[in-house]
Design a protein around this motif. Structure first.
Motif, short mmCIF file in Angstrom:
data_model
loop_
_atom_site.label_atom_id
_atom_site.label_comp_id
_atom_site.label_asym_id
_atom_site.label_seq_id
_atom_site.Cartn_x
_atom_site.Cartn_y
_atom_site.Cartn_z
N TYR A 59 0.81 -1.22 0.00
CA TYR A 59 0.00 0.00 0.00
C TYR A 59 0.85 1.28 0.00
O TYR A 59 0.29 2.38 -0.02
N MET A 60 2.17 1.17 0.04
CA MET A 60 3.02 2.36 0.08
C MET A 60 2.88 3.16 -1.21
O MET A 60 2.78 2.59 -2.30
N ASN A 61 2.89 4.49 -1.08
CA ASN A 61 2.65 5.36 -2.24
C ASN A 61 3.86 5.46 -3.19
O ASN A 61 3.71 5.62 -4.39
N ASP A 62 5.06 5.40 -2.63
CA ASP A 62 6.28 5.57 -3.42
C ASP A 62 6.50 4.34 -4.31
O ASP A 62 6.68 3.23 -3.80
N GLU A 65 9.47 1.97 -3.55
CA GLU A 65 9.57 1.22 -2.30
C GLU A 65 10.01 -0.22 -2.57
O GLU A 65 9.42 -0.92 -3.39
N THR A 119 2.94 16.43 2.72
CA THR A 119 3.26 15.10 2.19
C THR A 119 2.49 13.99 2.89
O THR A 119 1.96 13.07 2.25
N TYR A 120 2.44 14.06 4.23
CA TYR A 120 1.91 12.93 5.01
C TYR A 120 0.66 13.29 5.82
O TYR A 120 -0.12 12.39 6.14
N LYS A 122 -2.39 14.28 5.56
CA LYS A 122 -3.60 14.48 4.77
C LYS A 122 -4.80 13.80 5.43
O LYS A 122 -4.64 12.90 6.25
N CYS A 126 -7.51 13.14 0.98
CA CYS A 126 -6.18 13.55 0.48
C CYS A 126 -5.98 15.06 0.49
O CYS A 126 -5.15 15.59 -0.26
N GLU A 260 -11.57 3.20 -0.35
CA GLU A 260 -10.97 3.80 -1.54
C GLU A 260 -11.69 3.35 -2.81
O GLU A 260 -11.85 2.16 -3.07
#
Length: 299
Positions: A59-62, A65, A119-120, A122, A126, A260
């Motif tokens: 689930y990480m956004n980057d 990763e 960045t974090y 939110k 979002c 989501e």
């Protein structure tokens, strides 16, 4: 049988190096900041036995990763074996990401920084700076287990680890926060052992169970550290992480509804060992949180 014995021996050596790398990266911070959504903080404070959720790494956004490590390792055969092992099993790593509350004897703090809010911090829609952050005592991450003989042993699965940052130069890559090149030396030794496992695998055909088993082993072992490495573009964060490998059939894996849009209806996580509330030191609300004063009074 000889190849099986060699595999077992090499596996143990690989696991030993993996544990050494994690031990070198062990963090000494005393307090951390966890940026999250306001409703998550509400869950944490309204129940005395609420746990923190560590989410599956998928689930990480980057998008980088877990991949930066392989850039640094720089061996396509090992990376391909890892990917093959990954295809046969779900990603079994669960992450908790945090920032040091204070650095340089209190001169720097990540408790209330604009770039972090954007960045974090939110909310669930979002919207930037509409979340909150929770300052935690690092005692929260210390867990003990009590075997049947009554002794107390330390559980390292939730230990905080310093993220290792990789910087790209013209002809090489270096670790920007690797004191005395200790981690680099371990990775070089690890690479030799992994190549030995790949050599052993190549004596068999891809359809053979032994071939697959070696790839699954490479995936399992590297999963424990590959999410420890990030690009030096994020060096300023000095991030610390909980990185826990959890077998996919473990009863510890739970799921919650996922609101989501367009995503699968369930989202997987594992829970912290300790209850979170006794370790909460402060809660900061983002500058764009609606009903800011009312939330402040409530907390």
């Amino acid at each position: 049988q000889k190849d099986k014995d060699e595999k077992i021996k090499t596996e143990k050596e690989v696991e030993k190096i993996i544990n050494t790398i994690r031990n070198i990266a062990k963090s000494e911070v005393k307090t951390v900041v966890h940026y999250t959504k306001v409703f998550v903080a509400d869950i944490y404070v309204k129940s005395t036995n609420a746990k923190m959720h560590y989410s599956n790494a998928i689930y990480m956004n980057d998008p980088m990763e877990g991949k930066v490590f392989f850039e640094y390792l720089s061996d396509k055969t090992i990376e391909a074996a890892y990917i093959n092992g990954e295809k046969r099993t779900e990603t079994s790593v669960y992450l908790g990401s945090f920032l040091p509350a204070e650095e340089n004897n209190g001169d720097v703090s990540h408790e209330d920084e604009l770039v972090m809010w954007r960045t974090y911090g939110k909310d669930e829609h979002c919207k930037e700076a509409a979340g909150c952050n929770i300052v935690l005592s690092c005692s929260f991450f210390e867990t003990k287990t009590f075997p049947e003989d009554g002794s107390s042993t330390k559980d390292t699965s939730e230990e905080l680890l310093n993220v290792v940052y990789v910087k790209k130069l013209k002809n090489k890559k270096l670790l920007t926060n690797d004191s005395k090149d200790k981690i680099d030396a371990e990775i070089k030794a690890l690479k030799i052992l992994l190549k030995e496992l790949v050599r052993l695998r190549n004596k068999y055909k891809p359809k053979d169970d032994f071939y697959k088993d070696i790839e699954n082993t490479i995936f399992k072992q590297l999963s424990k550290i590959c999410f420890l490495f990030k690009s030096a573009d994020y060096n300023f964060e000095n991030e610390v992480r909980v990185i826990t490998y959890m077998p996919r059939n473990s009863d510890s894996i739970k799921f919650r509804d996922n609101p989501e849009e367009g995503a699968p209806p369930k989202r997987f996580y594992i829970e912290s060992h300790n209850d979170i509330l006794p370790f909460v030191k402060k809660i900061f609300l983002g500058p764009k949180v609606e009903h800011h004063q009312q939330w402040g009074l409530y907390f």
